[in-house]
Write a protein that holds these residues in place. Structure first.
Motif, PDB file in Angstrom:
ATOM      1  N   GLU A 126       1.556   5.405  30.416  1.00 21.79           N
ATOM      2  CA  GLU A 126       2.970   5.398  30.786  1.00 21.79           C
ATOM      3  C   GLU A 126       3.352   4.093  31.485  1.00 21.79           C
ATOM      4  O   GLU A 126       4.335   3.440  31.134  1.00 21.79           O
ATOM      5  CB  GLU A 126       3.136   6.562  31.747  1.00 21.79           C
ATOM      6  N   ARG A 127       2.520   3.700  32.455  1.00 22.84           N
ATOM      7  CA  ARG A 127       2.858   2.524  33.262  1.00 22.84           C
ATOM      8  C   ARG A 127       2.634   1.227  32.496  1.00 22.84           C
ATOM      9  O   ARG A 127       3.262   0.215  32.753  1.00 22.84           O
ATOM     10  CB  ARG A 127       2.041   2.505  34.563  1.00 22.84           C
ATOM     11  N   LYS A 128       1.716   1.297  31.548  1.00 23.57           N
ATOM     12  CA  LYS A 128       1.489   0.131  30.699  1.00 23.57           C
ATOM     13  C   LYS A 128       2.734  -0.177  29.879  1.00 23.57           C
ATOM     14  O   LYS A 128       3.110  -1.331  29.717  1.00 23.57           O
ATOM     15  CB  LYS A 128       0.301   0.406  29.751  1.00 23.57           C
ATOM     16  N   GLU A 129       3.356   0.885  29.411  1.00 27.99           N
ATOM     17  CA  GLU A 129       4.575   0.701  28.607  1.00 27.99           C
ATOM     18  C   GLU A 129       5.680   0.075  29.430  1.00 27.99           C
ATOM     19  O   GLU A 129       6.432  -0.766  28.949  1.00 27.99           O
ATOM     20  CB  GLU A 129       5.042   2.049  28.041  1.00 27.99           C
ATOM     21  N   LEU A 130       5.737   0.502  30.682  1.00 27.18           N
ATOM     22  CA  LEU A 130       6.792   0.022  31.571  1.00 27.18           C
ATOM     23  C   LEU A 130       6.800  -1.494  31.676  1.00 27.18           C
ATOM     24  O   LEU A 130       7.856  -2.122  31.740  1.00 27.18           O
ATOM     25  CB  LEU A 130       6.569   0.637  32.956  1.00 27.18           C
ATOM     26  N   VAL A 131       5.612  -2.104  31.709  1.00 26.69           N
ATOM     27  CA  VAL A 131       5.564  -3.567  31.823  1.00 26.69           C
ATOM     28  C   VAL A 131       5.128  -4.213  30.509  1.00 26.69           C
ATOM     29  O   VAL A 131       4.817  -5.396  30.480  1.00 26.69           O
ATOM     30  CB  VAL A 131       4.629  -4.021  32.972  1.00 26.69           C
ATOM     31  N   GLU A 132       5.121  -3.397  29.455  1.00 22.55           N
ATOM     32  CA  GLU A 132       4.771  -3.891  28.116  1.00 22.55           C
ATOM     33  C   GLU A 132       3.493  -4.721  28.139  1.00 22.55           C
ATOM     34  O   GLU A 132       3.413  -5.798  27.550  1.00 22.55           O
ATOM     35  CB  GLU A 132       5.931  -4.702  27.517  1.00 22.55           C
ATOM     36  N   ILE A 133       2.491  -4.182  28.838  1.00 24.17           N
ATOM     37  CA  ILE A 133       1.222  -4.902  28.931  1.00 24.17           C
ATOM     38  C   ILE A 133       0.370  -4.536  27.714  1.00 24.17           C
ATOM     39  O   ILE A 133       0.385  -3.390  27.266  1.00 24.17           O
ATOM     40  CB  ILE A 133       0.516  -4.571  30.268  1.00 24.17           C
ATOM     41  N   ASP A 134      -0.333  -5.499  27.198  1.00 24.40           N
ATOM     42  CA  ASP A 134      -1.173  -5.286  26.020  1.00 24.40           C
ATOM     43  C   ASP A 134      -2.274  -4.274  26.344  1.00 24.40           C
ATOM     44  O   ASP A 134      -2.968  -4.392  27.342  1.00 24.40           O
ATOM     45  CB  ASP A 134      -1.799  -6.633  25.616  1.00 24.40           C
ATOM     46  N   ILE A 156       2.183  -6.591  38.153  1.00 24.50           N
ATOM     47  CA  ILE A 156       3.304  -5.642  38.145  1.00 24.50           C
ATOM     48  C   ILE A 156       2.860  -4.292  37.573  1.00 24.50           C
ATOM     49  O   ILE A 156       3.318  -3.235  38.009  1.00 24.50           O
ATOM     50  CB  ILE A 156       4.508  -6.215  37.351  1.00 24.50           C
ATOM     51  N   PHE A 157       1.910  -4.344  36.643  1.00 23.27           N
ATOM     52  CA  PHE A 157       1.350  -3.092  36.129  1.00 23.27           C
ATOM     53  C   PHE A 157       0.670  -2.316  37.265  1.00 23.27           C
ATOM     54  O   PHE A 157       0.859  -1.107  37.427  1.00 23.27           O
ATOM     55  CB  PHE A 157       0.349  -3.403  35.006  1.00 23.27           C
ATOM     56  N   GLN A 158      -0.082  -3.030  38.098  1.00 17.95           N
ATOM     57  CA  GLN A 158      -0.756  -2.376  39.231  1.00 17.95           C
ATOM     58  C   GLN A 158       0.260  -1.814  40.216  1.00 17.95           C
ATOM     59  O   GLN A 158       0.084  -0.735  40.779  1.00 17.95           O
ATOM     60  CB  GLN A 158      -1.690  -3.359  39.933  1.00 17.95           C
ATOM     61  N   MET A 159       1.342  -2.570  40.386  1.00 18.62           N
ATOM     62  CA  MET A 159       2.419  -2.097  41.258  1.00 18.62           C
ATOM     63  C   MET A 159       2.996  -0.788  40.701  1.00 18.62           C
ATOM     64  O   MET A 159       3.215   0.175  41.439  1.00 18.62           O
ATOM     65  CB  MET A 159       3.496  -3.185  41.324  1.00 18.62           C
ATOM     66  N   ALA A 160       3.160  -0.757  39.393  1.00 14.54           N
ATOM     67  CA  ALA A 160       3.696   0.449  38.757  1.00 14.54           C
ATOM     68  C   ALA A 160       2.740   1.627  38.935  1.00 14.54           C
ATOM     69  O   ALA A 160       3.168   2.772  39.116  1.00 14.54           O
ATOM     70  CB  ALA A 160       3.947   0.186  37.275  1.00 14.54           C
ATOM     71  N   MET A 161       1.444   1.353  38.900  1.00 12.32           N
ATOM     72  CA  MET A 161       0.450   2.416  39.072  1.00 12.32           C
ATOM     73  C   MET A 161       0.467   2.975  40.497  1.00 12.32           C
ATOM     74  O   MET A 161       0.261   4.159  40.711  1.00 12.32           O
ATOM     75  CB  MET A 161      -0.959   1.880  38.784  1.00 12.32           C
ATOM     76  N   ALA A 180       8.584 -12.824  28.921  1.00 14.16           N
ATOM     77  CA  ALA A 180       7.732 -12.139  29.889  1.00 14.16           C
ATOM     78  C   ALA A 180       8.465 -11.985  31.216  1.00 14.16           C
ATOM     79  O   ALA A 180       8.355 -10.951  31.883  1.00 14.16           O
ATOM     80  CB  ALA A 180       6.430 -12.901  30.086  1.00 14.16           C
ATOM     81  N   LEU A 181       9.227 -13.001  31.576  1.00 18.57           N
ATOM     82  CA  LEU A 181       9.992 -12.945  32.822  1.00 18.57           C
ATOM     83  C   LEU A 181      10.946 -11.752  32.797  1.00 18.57           C
ATOM     84  O   LEU A 181      11.066 -10.994  33.759  1.00 18.57           O
ATOM     85  CB  LEU A 181      10.786 -14.240  33.004  1.00 18.57           C
ATOM     86  N   ARG A 182      11.590 -11.590  31.648  1.00 16.88           N
ATOM     87  CA  ARG A 182      12.539 -10.484  31.506  1.00 16.88           C
ATOM     88  C   ARG A 182      11.799  -9.138  31.604  1.00 16.88           C
ATOM     89  O   ARG A 182      12.239  -8.230  32.293  1.00 16.88           O
ATOM     90  CB  ARG A 182      13.267 -10.595  30.155  1.00 16.88           C
ATOM     91  N   VAL A 183      10.658  -9.055  30.929  1.00 15.18           N
ATOM     92  CA  VAL A 183       9.876  -7.818  30.942  1.00 15.18           C
ATOM     93  C   VAL A 183       9.441  -7.469  32.363  1.00 15.18           C
ATOM     94  O   VAL A 183       9.600  -6.341  32.826  1.00 15.18           O
ATOM     95  CB  VAL A 183       8.628  -7.960  30.030  1.00 15.18           C
ATOM     96  N   VAL A 184       8.902  -8.465  33.052  1.00 16.69           N
ATOM     97  CA  VAL A 184       8.422  -8.243  34.411  1.00 16.69           C
ATOM     98  C   VAL A 184       9.586  -7.830  35.315  1.00 16.69           C
ATOM     99  O   VAL A 184       9.493  -6.865  36.087  1.00 16.69           O
ATOM    100  CB  VAL A 184       7.715  -9.507  34.946  1.00 16.69           C
ATOM    101  N   ALA A 185      10.703  -8.550  35.206  1.00 14.06           N
ATOM    102  CA  ALA A 185      11.863  -8.238  36.049  1.00 14.06           C
ATOM    103  C   ALA A 185      12.382  -6.835  35.740  1.00 14.06           C
ATOM    104  O   ALA A 185      12.703  -6.067  36.653  1.00 14.06           O
ATOM    105  CB  ALA A 185      12.955  -9.272  35.834  1.00 14.06           C
ATOM    106  N   ASN A 186      12.432  -6.493  34.465  1.00 18.71           N
ATOM    107  CA  ASN A 186      12.859  -5.142  34.089  1.00 18.71           C
ATOM    108  C   ASN A 186      11.941  -4.092  34.682  1.00 18.71           C
ATOM    109  O   ASN A 186      12.403  -3.054  35.156  1.00 18.71           O
ATOM    110  CB  ASN A 186      12.870  -4.977  32.565  1.00 18.71           C
ATOM    111  N   GLY A 187      10.648  -4.377  34.617  1.00 17.18           N
ATOM    112  CA  GLY A 187       9.661  -3.460  35.194  1.00 17.18           C
ATOM    113  C   GLY A 187       9.934  -3.243  36.675  1.00 17.18           C
ATOM    114  O   GLY A 187       9.990  -2.112  37.155  1.00 17.18           O
ATOM    115  N   VAL A 188      10.126  -4.339  37.383  1.00 18.91           N
ATOM    116  CA  VAL A 188      10.399  -4.247  38.822  1.00 18.91           C
ATOM    117  C   VAL A 188      11.673  -3.438  39.055  1.00 18.91           C
ATOM    118  O   VAL A 188      11.725  -2.551  39.914  1.00 18.91           O
ATOM    119  CB  VAL A 188      10.522  -5.659  39.441  1.00 18.91           C
ATOM    120  N   ASN A 189      12.689  -3.714  38.275  1.00 16.92           N
ATOM    121  CA  ASN A 189      13.965  -3.000  38.451  1.00 16.92           C
ATOM    122  C   ASN A 189      13.835  -1.517  38.162  1.00 16.92           C
ATOM    123  O   ASN A 189      14.447  -0.689  38.829  1.00 16.92           O
ATOM    124  CB  ASN A 189      15.054  -3.624  37.574  1.00 16.92           C
TER     125      ASN A 189
END
Ligand SMILES: Nc1ncnc2c1ncn2[C@@H]1O[C@H](COP(=O)(O)OP(=O)(O)OP(=O)(O)O)[C@@H](O)[C@H]1O
Ligand SMILES: [Mg+2]
Lengths: 248, 454
Positions: A126-134, A156-161, A180-189
């Motif tokens: 679930e959290r991997k998807e949030l930051v679109e991590i491979d 940011i993935f660890q933060m999500a976990m 990637a910047l957009r993905v990371v920022a979206n994840g944080v938001n």
């Protein structure tokens, strides 16, 4: 939530932080900007309990508790998270084992049972998807051989976990490509709630277009020399640091 | 140890041999007896290695022998059922099991099992009787009786042990597991002998587990000879898990023919004093050798690995990785000798030895020794001695992982590089688990419990 009062700190007898005052309330986003070497990462180190930095004066409380007396792991379990400017490579320790240990230590601290293997994997997915991590990255050793951008995403993935109450993002934007910047920022938001808070350390206004701060502080030579709303970042972008350095 | 004491140990051993030769011979095979006389003569010259011996300069072997030990020349009749004392903790691991008690092969239920694909697992004594041609060809063909007193001593005294034979083309899908148990009412010296023959294009996995079950002093002086013929493949995993009053002196000789592949993995999880000698000879072109090792030591334990990889012919590869974690006052040594002979062009030989010292008192000596006489080769070696990485530790603590747990994860990660080389998944997982237990200090209770590890 976080109250920093007249904080002084030194590294190897050199005073780096020279009286920081800052208050962060739930739901707020604070940006800290400032020239290289001004002490931004040192402040993050003090907040997360790196022993190298010695606090000589002042206080830091987090939800009323004295942070400075807590070892690093307790601060984390209390809800303080740092996205490292330079994430550390740990050969031989898999991301999965690392995260499982971290999540379960957090749960134990809150008197919760460890997650079952399947629940853990579900959370991980679930959290991997949030930051679109491979997907492949979580099967590898922690940060080992990760590209600069992958390392930042992994933070940011660890933060999500761990779902911290206070996240400190130390130059999480540096080294990220535009997508990637957009993905990371979206994840944080997406992880943002009315109860948690974020401190964003950055050099660039660009990130603040995505993660919009309520306050912008300029750290210079170990002190916060200016605080204002998000417009300060724009002004800084336009005028550069000379404007600050040349005394205002 | 004084000189006279050394003399005494030597004389004592020789006298013991002379006084018991009838018993020794009676309880063994004529094909093994055949080699005793020359071996004891060699031992009379060589004696127990001293610190002056370059190869043994990091391990005081003599002091091991300064204690009194009982020696059995016939198996003690301890009547027990295998299942009562041995419960394998590798549930998914279905193995061909061989059990050796104090150096004597235990019937299980027979002393020699012959599988339908021709694979033979059994006692050395019975194998010698049934397969004299194999014995004559391979027994004592590699062991260096003329240069190592301990090897000569073994050849003089060894009566039994494990024989494994995988005939031409046979593929042994089930791993072969040999469990060496030490159990006695008194201090005991055991000397047994193993022989593994992998004929052309055969394949097998052999797992050796060493355990001490009673709280007595034990010394095991063991010679193992391994032959891997052309195109054959063998994975040989040895797990040493004995208590702090035990000493293991092992001498493993391997010889590889053309295009064969051999993986050895020596996991020293626990033991008071361990000295492992590994001699690998690459004797046929295209042979591929992998030597892995892991040693985990604490208190006053001592582990010393000596390896010698001999590239005798061209186009062979060897890959060596030994890693160790030393805690408290533990001491250790790694001496890795690689010889690339003049004709051995296109050799590739890689060696590394990495050590983690957890305390200022723990000590490791590491000595790579490359002797290269061919010019077209790729060789490298590296040795490191370090502490737990503070940055990594802090990173983990910053994620809420307590210091002790973080250190364990780091150590576990360090060891996994060796463990991951084990090809059988269930075994690899099990060994990971044992390493984990060991690092948590939960394995040292081992000798007092009735065999709860594999
Ligand atoms: N381990 C250390 N040893 C000695 N000095 C240090 C150490 N870490 C930081 N410093 C010094 O402290 C000062 C502040 O460093 P810090 O990393 O906090 O700056 P920063 O504001 O994060 O800079 P940047 O924008 O380049 O990341 C610098 O002068 C730096 O050289
Ligand atoms: Mg910085």
């Amino acid at each position: 939530m976080l109250v920093i009062k007249d904080l002084h700190a030194k590294i190897n007898d050199k005073e780096i932080l020279k009286g920081i005052n800052l208050e962060v309330k739930p739901g707020e986003v604070h940006a800290i900007m400032g020239p290289n070497g001004s002490g931004k990462s040192t402040l993050a180190s003090v907040l997360t309990g790196r022993e190298l930095v010695e606090v000589t004066h002042g206080s830091v409380t987090f939800n009323g508790k004295n942070v400075l007396e807590m070892p690093a792991e307790i601060r984390s379990r209390e809800g303080i998270f740092l996205s490292f400017q330079y994430p550390v490579e740990i050969p031989g320790v898999s991301m999965v084992n690392f995260m499982k240990a971290a999540v379960n230590e957090h749960r134990k601290y809150r008197n919760l049972e460890p997650l079952s293997a399947s629940d853990f994997l579900k959370l991980l997915r679930e959290r991997k998807e949030l930051v679109e991590i491979d997907s492949a990255l979580t099967n590898r050793s922690v940060n080992e051989g990760f590209s600069g951008g992958e390392k930042k995403k992994n933070e940011i993935f660890q933060m999500a976990m761990l779902e911290p109450k206070l996240s400190i993002l130390d130059e999480t934007d540096s080294g990220l490509d535009i997508d990637a910047l957009r993905v990371v920022a979206n994840g944080v938001n997406k992880l943002k709630t009315a109860e948690n808070a974020t401190i964003v350390i950055t050099h660039y206004q660009r990130l603040l277009d995505y993660i919009v701060p309520d306050f912008v502080h300029i750290l210079y030579n170990g002190r916060i020399v200016k605080s204002a709303g998000k417009e300060l970042a724009l002004e800084l972008e336009e005028k550069g640091y000379d404007w600050i350095k040349n005394g205002n | 140890m004084s000189k006279t004491a050394t003399l005494n140990i030597k004389d004592e051993m020789v006298n013991l041999y002379l006084n018991n030769l009838d018993l020794i011979s009676e309880g063994s095979s004529s094909l093994m007896n055949h080699h005793r006389e020359e071996a004891i003569q060699n031992f009379r010259i060589l004696g127990i290695p001293t610190l002056k011996n370059e190869k043994y300069k990091y391990s005081k072997i003599e002091s091991v022998f300064s204690n009194e030990y009982e020696k059995y020349f016939a198996p003690k009749h301890i009547t027990f059922k295998v299942d009562d004392i041995f419960r394998c903790d590798i549930p998914e691991l279905d193995t061909h099991l061989a059990l050796v008690l104090n150096g004597f092969y235990m019937p299980n239920p027979n002393r020699l099992q012959v599988m339908e694909n021709g694979v033979v697992i059994g006692s050395m004594i019975d194998a010698a009787a049934k397969y004299p041609h194999l014995f004559e060809k391979y027994y004592n063909a590699q062991a260096e009786n003329g240069s190592d007193g301990l090897v000569a001593l073994n050849t003089a005294f060894a009566q039994d042990g494990v024989f494994i034979y995988v005939p031409k083309g046979a593929v042994c899908t089930k791993p072969i597991q040999v469990i060496n148990l030490l159990m006695a009412e008194e201090n005991l010296l055991v000397q047994y002998r193993n022989l593994i023959i992998m004929e052309e294009s055969s394949q097998a996995n052999v797992l050796i587990c060493d355990h001490s079950l009673s709280p007595k002093r034990f010394v095991s002086n063991v010679v193992t000879e391994i032959i891997v013929e052309a195109n054959a493949q063998l994975e040989f995993v040895k797990m040493q898990n004995e208590h702090n009053d035990s000493t293991q002196l092992t001498h493993t000789y391997t010889k590889q023919e053309r295009d064969s592949k051999l993986i050895t993995n020596v996991l020293s999880l626990h033991g008071g004093f361990i000295r492992n000698n590994l001699y690998m000879q690459l004797a046929g072109e295209g042979a591929d050798a992998h030597a892995y090792g892991l040693y985990l030591t604490d208190r006053t334990q001592h582990t010393d690995n000596y390896t010698f990889i001999d590239h005798a012919v061209p186009n062979c590869t060897s890959n060596e990785l030994y890693k160790g974690i030393l805690d408290e006052q533990a001491t250790g040594a790694f001496n890795g000798r690689i010889l690339v002979r003049r004709d051995a062009q296109k050799t590739q030989a890689y060696q590394s030895n990495n050590n983690l010292l957890l305390t200022p008192d723990a000590k490791i000596r590491t000595k790579p020794q490359l002797e290269i006489y061919a010019d077209d080769v790729k060789c490298s070696h590296g040795a490191t001695v370090g502490q737990i990485d503070y940055e990594a530790l802090f990173y983990m603590r910053a994620r809420g992982i307590g210091e002790r747990e973080a250190k364990l994860l780091l150590m576990f990660g360090f060891t996994h590089e060796v463990v991951k080389q084990i090809s059988i998944e269930s075994l690899r997982e099990r060994i990971d688990d044992m390493v984990n237990k060991r690092l948590r200090g939960e394995l040292s209770r081992c000798h007092s419990c009735p065999m709860n590890c594999c």
